[in-house]
Enzyme design. Structure first.
Site, PDB file in Angstrom:
ATOM      1  N   TYR A 145       0.838  -1.205   0.000  1.00 30.76           N
ATOM      2  CA  TYR A 145       0.000   0.000   0.000  1.00 30.76           C
ATOM      3  C   TYR A 145       0.876   1.259   0.000  1.00 30.76           C
ATOM      4  CZ  TYR A 145      -3.798   3.136   1.540  1.00 30.76           C
ATOM      5  OH  TYR A 145      -4.734   4.143   1.639  1.00 30.76           O
ATOM      6  N   LYS A 149       1.188   3.927  -3.150  1.00 27.44           N
ATOM      7  CA  LYS A 149       0.771   5.327  -3.019  1.00 27.44           C
ATOM      8  C   LYS A 149       1.945   6.275  -3.256  1.00 27.44           C
ATOM      9  CE  LYS A 149      -3.677   4.958  -2.055  1.00 27.44           C
ATOM     10  NZ  LYS A 149      -4.714   5.493  -2.945  1.00 27.44           N
TER      11      LYS A 149
END
Ligand code: UDP
Length: 311
Positions: A145, A149
């Site tokens: 994650y 990002k």
């Protein structure tokens, strides 16, 4: 205006769809529903101007006609969800961001990327300002994650610099409210669900780690304001009111009136020890700050979960 929102069936995405419909936009919601839910869209699906496209945005999407705004909110976003879907998380943060940027470029649309406080990792600076580059373990369980990002931010800035796309990046800190999934594994749905079912509250570690919780309507207001600026660098949005997870458990127990114990479970790997947004930039740039305090926000959220549990 015509506004496309990926992840529009998710917790934050569905609130954004609703907000833009309220403002008179046509809204195109794109979701593949691996973590979003059709139920979140029940209040919206029959409103004029609302269109739903079932699609995985990690694959290119062609949409006929003009589009004024593209907001990329698709991604598994709770630690449990991105642990269950690590490859999808990496793909939607990378390929999905590429595809949505391409769409914004083709349509000459404003663009807004949903980034995250996770780009700061387990932060060595506190509170976190946008200038901080972060402390992320790329190969840890959160890496899928965090790095997706971070890549998403990098490609967004590249599209701005190389192609002149009117991009915006919001770094979202812990946010809560109605339409969170009871089983998304995050601390608030876990504690609320446990308290309302009369089960022990599960605090991970000793509960001394901190978070700062923002009510969803405050976040949405900040996002809308940011979209219509000419500012292209990342902006933190969150509520600076910081609390330890143990205090949070006690607050939820008191609010629900549940007579349940608090039990301690192992702390997951790479769990950030502290997290608090520095919102100086958002205050200055957007004239924004959170309005809903935790007591009020938790009460509204509890009412939602009570309705859910009653079915
Ligand atoms: N946490 C907890 N009990 C739970 C779920 C989470 O103590 O049942 C802790 C977790 O270890 C973390 C904090 O609560 O320190 C916030 O976790 P969450 O999953 O909500 O998101 P994060 O802020 O870590 O991305």
């Amino acid at each position: 205006m015509r506004t496309l929102i990926t992840g529009g069936g998710g917790f934050i995405g569905s609130h954004l769809c609703e907000r833009f419909l309220d403002e008179g936009h046509e809204v195109i919601c794109v979701d593949n529903f691996i973590t979003g839910s059709l139920e979140n869209l029940d209040p919206l699906r029959h409103r004029p101007g609302f269109t739903l496209i079932g699609h995985d945005i990690s694959h290119p999407l062609e949409v006929p006609g003009p589009i004024d705004n593209v907001l990329h909110f698709a991604s598994p976003a709770s630690p449990t969800d991105y642990l269950n879907y690590p490859i999808q998380t990496l793909k939607v943060g990378s390929l999905g961001t590429h595809n949505t940027l391409g769409l914004a470029k083709a349509k000459k649309a404003r663009y807004l990327l949903a980034s995250t406080s996770e780009v700061y990792g387990d932060p060595e600076q506190h509170p976190q300002r946008e200038e901080y580059w972060g402390n992320v373990n790329p190969i840890g369980v959160r890496g899928c994650y965090d790095e997706a990002k971070r890549f998403a931010e990098a490609i967004t800035m590249a599209y701005h610099r190389a192609h002149g796309v009117n991009t915006h990046i919001v770094r979202i800190f812990n946010t809560y409210g109605p339409r969170m999934r009871l089983d998304d594994g995050r601390v608030l749905p876990n504690f609320m669900g446990q308290a309302l079912r009369g089960e022990p509250l599960t605090v991970y570690g000793d509960g001394s780690q901190t978070r700062s919780f923002c009510y969803v309507s405050d976040l949405v207001e900040g996002i809308v304001r940011l979209l219509f600026t000419d500012y292209h660098e990342p902006v933190n949005l969150g509520n600076p009111a910081e609390i330890t997870i143990l205090q949070f458990a006690e607050e939820i127990r008191a609010l629900t009136g549940a007579k349940v114990p608090i039990v301690f479970k192992p702390l997951p790997a790479d769990d950030p020890k502290v997290r608090q947004p520095d919102i100086t930039k958002a205050r200055r740039l957007l004239g924004w700050e959170p309005k809903v305090d935790r007591h009020e926000g938790l009460r509204l959220t509890m009412e939602y979960f009570q309705r859910k549990l009653r079915g």
